[in-house]
Design a protein around this motif. Structure first.
Motif, PDB file in Angstrom:
ATOM      1  N   ALA A  15       0.885  -1.327  -0.163  1.00  0.00           N
ATOM      2  CA  ALA A  15      -0.203  -0.084   0.049  1.00  0.00           C
ATOM      3  C   ALA A  15       0.764   1.325  -0.046  1.00  0.00           C
ATOM      4  CB  ALA A  15      -1.099  -0.039   1.179  1.00  0.00           C
ATOM      5  N   PHE A  16       1.862   1.276   0.729  1.00  0.00           N
ATOM      6  CA  PHE A  16       3.022   2.317   0.663  1.00  0.00           C
ATOM      7  C   PHE A  16       3.582   2.450  -0.784  1.00  0.00           C
ATOM      8  CE2 PHE A  16       6.748   4.373   1.671  1.00  0.00           C
ATOM      9  CZ  PHE A  16       6.436   5.443   2.406  1.00  0.00           C
ATOM     10  N   VAL A  17       3.940   1.603  -1.358  1.00  0.00           N
ATOM     11  CA  VAL A  17       4.454   1.906  -2.720  1.00  0.00           C
ATOM     12  C   VAL A  17       3.525   2.254  -3.719  1.00  0.00           C
ATOM     13  CG1 VAL A  17       5.931   0.564  -4.419  1.00  0.00           C
ATOM     14  CG2 VAL A  17       6.510   0.207  -2.213  1.00  0.00           C
ATOM     15  N   ASP A  57       6.791  -4.235  -4.637  1.00  0.00           N
ATOM     16  CA  ASP A  57       5.852  -3.811  -3.559  1.00  0.00           C
ATOM     17  C   ASP A  57       6.697  -4.304  -2.367  1.00  0.00           C
ATOM     18  OD1 ASP A  57       3.510  -3.310  -4.841  1.00  0.00           O
ATOM     19  OD2 ASP A  57       2.924  -5.468  -5.322  1.00  0.00           O
ATOM     20  N   ARG A  58       7.906  -3.845  -2.343  1.00  0.00           N
ATOM     21  CA  ARG A  58       8.882  -3.869  -1.011  1.00  0.00           C
ATOM     22  C   ARG A  58       9.033  -2.423  -0.638  1.00  0.00           C
ATOM     23  NH1 ARG A  58      13.643  -7.108  -3.377  1.00  0.00           N
ATOM     24  NH2 ARG A  58      14.544  -5.309  -3.062  1.00  0.00           N
ATOM     25  N   LEU A  59       9.104  -2.271   0.945  1.00  0.00           N
ATOM     26  CA  LEU A  59       9.390  -1.149   1.371  1.00  0.00           C
ATOM     27  C   LEU A  59      10.755  -0.464   0.973  1.00  0.00           C
ATOM     28  CD1 LEU A  59       7.781   0.605   3.441  1.00  0.00           C
ATOM     29  CD2 LEU A  59       8.958  -0.377   5.169  1.00  0.00           C
ATOM     30  N   PRO A  60      10.628   0.510   0.507  1.00  0.00           N
ATOM     31  CA  PRO A  60      11.895   1.119  -0.007  1.00  0.00           C
ATOM     32  C   PRO A  60      12.639   1.740   1.059  1.00  0.00           C
ATOM     33  CG  PRO A  60      10.248   2.392  -0.836  1.00  0.00           C
ATOM     34  CD  PRO A  60       9.452   1.443   0.007  1.00  0.00           C
ATOM     35  N   GLN A  62      14.679   4.475   3.664  1.00  0.00           N
ATOM     36  CA  GLN A  62      14.425   5.521   4.316  1.00  0.00           C
ATOM     37  C   GLN A  62      15.042   6.732   3.500  1.00  0.00           C
ATOM     38  OE1 GLN A  62      12.582   5.864   7.232  1.00  0.00           O
ATOM     39  NE2 GLN A  62      12.785   7.765   7.913  1.00  0.00           N
ATOM     40  N   GLU A  63      16.258   6.723   2.921  1.00  0.00           N
ATOM     41  CA  GLU A  63      16.749   7.738   2.193  1.00  0.00           C
ATOM     42  C   GLU A  63      16.160   7.844   0.823  1.00  0.00           C
ATOM     43  OE1 GLU A  63      19.551   4.157   1.869  1.00  0.00           O
ATOM     44  OE2 GLU A  63      18.509   5.215   3.779  1.00  0.00           O
ATOM     45  N   LEU A  64      15.653   6.690   0.301  1.00  0.00           N
ATOM     46  CA  LEU A  64      15.008   6.939  -0.950  1.00  0.00           C
ATOM     47  C   LEU A  64      13.706   7.492  -0.909  1.00  0.00           C
ATOM     48  CD1 LEU A  64      15.775   3.381  -2.642  1.00  0.00           C
ATOM     49  CD2 LEU A  64      16.938   5.520  -3.069  1.00  0.00           C
ATOM     50  N   VAL A  65      12.911   7.367   0.211  1.00  0.00           N
ATOM     51  CA  VAL A  65      11.601   7.958   0.307  1.00  0.00           C
ATOM     52  C   VAL A  65      11.864   9.411   0.599  1.00  0.00           C
ATOM     53  CG1 VAL A  65       9.630   8.146   2.052  1.00  0.00           C
ATOM     54  CG2 VAL A  65      10.588   5.675   1.334  1.00  0.00           C
ATOM     55  N   ALA A  66      12.875   9.789   1.322  1.00  0.00           N
ATOM     56  CA  ALA A  66      13.067  10.944   1.672  1.00  0.00           C
ATOM     57  C   ALA A  66      13.465  11.885   0.441  1.00  0.00           C
ATOM     58  CB  ALA A  66      14.197  11.286   2.868  1.00  0.00           C
ATOM     59  N   ALA A  67      14.257  11.230  -0.518  1.00  0.00           N
ATOM     60  CA  ALA A  67      14.654  11.659  -1.728  1.00  0.00           C
ATOM     61  C   ALA A  67      13.466  11.986  -2.688  1.00  0.00           C
ATOM     62  CB  ALA A  67      15.818  11.009  -2.536  1.00  0.00           C
ATOM     63  N   ALA A  85       5.327   7.193   8.319  1.00  0.00           N
ATOM     64  CA  ALA A  85       4.673   6.125   7.951  1.00  0.00           C
ATOM     65  C   ALA A  85       5.606   4.944   7.500  1.00  0.00           C
ATOM     66  CB  ALA A  85       3.905   6.405   6.731  1.00  0.00           C
ATOM     67  N   ARG A  86       6.604   5.204   6.776  1.00  0.00           N
ATOM     68  CA  ARG A  86       7.513   3.976   6.324  1.00  0.00           C
ATOM     69  C   ARG A  86       8.054   3.564   7.576  1.00  0.00           C
ATOM     70  NH1 ARG A  86      12.182   2.297   7.227  1.00  0.00           N
ATOM     71  NH2 ARG A  86      13.186   1.009   5.419  1.00  0.00           N
ATOM     72  N   VAL A  87       8.412   4.005   8.610  1.00  0.00           N
ATOM     73  CA  VAL A  87       9.053   3.349   9.882  1.00  0.00           C
ATOM     74  C   VAL A  87       8.144   2.802  10.417  1.00  0.00           C
ATOM     75  CG1 VAL A  87       9.924   4.185  12.160  1.00  0.00           C
ATOM     76  CG2 VAL A  87      10.694   5.325  10.248  1.00  0.00           C
ATOM     77  N   THR A  88       6.696   2.982  10.676  1.00  0.00           N
ATOM     78  CA  THR A  88       5.770   2.576  11.332  1.00  0.00           C
ATOM     79  C   THR A  88       5.600   1.168  10.591  1.00  0.00           C
ATOM     80  OG1 THR A  88       4.485   4.359  11.971  1.00  0.00           O
ATOM     81  CG2 THR A  88       3.041   2.303  11.659  1.00  0.00           C
ATOM     82  N   ILE A  89       5.517   1.099   9.259  1.00  0.00           N
ATOM     83  CA  ILE A  89       5.492  -0.291   8.472  1.00  0.00           C
ATOM     84  C   ILE A  89       6.837  -1.107   8.773  1.00  0.00           C
ATOM     85  CG2 ILE A  89       5.160  -1.202   6.340  1.00  0.00           C
ATOM     86  CD1 ILE A  89       4.005   1.295   5.330  1.00  0.00           C
TER      87      ILE A  89
END
Length: 148
Positions: A15-17, A57-60, A62-67, A85-89
């Motif tokens: 869902a995040f991706v 569908d894998r969680l990316p 942290q630094e990729l999400v930020a960028a 949200a990424r950390v929570t998942i």
């Protein structure tokens, strides 16, 4: 009138991706434009990495999400919501309370742990890899390994 960017779900990686894909569509930028915008914001986001990230569908990381969210034009407070949200998942979901021990495990604790792990990884990477470099062992003449 412009619409607000999509909000991040904190339910699961897929869902995040999917929400990250919606964020890219909302931004209207190509992968190459996102790469340039991330660089302008002080991040590294190769276009191929962004495309690969959205194709799975894998969680990316942290630094990729930020960028990515910075490149898409998300404001700082909204960007923090994506990172939270990424950390929570990554930590297995929202707050869990156990009655028997009265311990409260929250995403804040998990986030702090994830931050410590990221820092440790960065320090190891900056050190050049493993600490048992053969050249150093040969020069010193001492091995830190137990005899087998």
């Amino acid at each position: 009138m412009t619409t607000a960017p999509p909000t991040p779900p904190d339910t699961d990686a897929a869902a995040f991706v999917a929400a990250l894909r919606r964020l890219k569509a909302w931004s209207g930028f190509s992968y190459r434009q996102l790469e340039r915008r991330a660089k302008d914001a002080g991040h590294v986001l190769p276009y191929s990495t962004a495309a690969t990230m959205l194709g799975r569908d894998r969680l990316p990381r942290q630094e990729l999400v930020a960028a990515f969210v910075a490149a898409c034009g998300v404001r700082a407070d909204e960007a923090q919501a994506w990172l939270d949200a990424r950390v929570t998942i990554a930590c297995g979901g929202p707050v869990v309370t156990t009655r028997s021990s009265r311990k409260r495990w929250s995403w804040q604790r998990c986030r702090a742990f994830a931050g410590a792990l990221a820092l440790a990884g960065a320090l190891l990477a900056a050190a050049g890899g493993p600490f048992t470099d053969d050249v150093e062992v040969d020069e010193v003449g001492v091995s830190h390994h137990l005899p087998g």
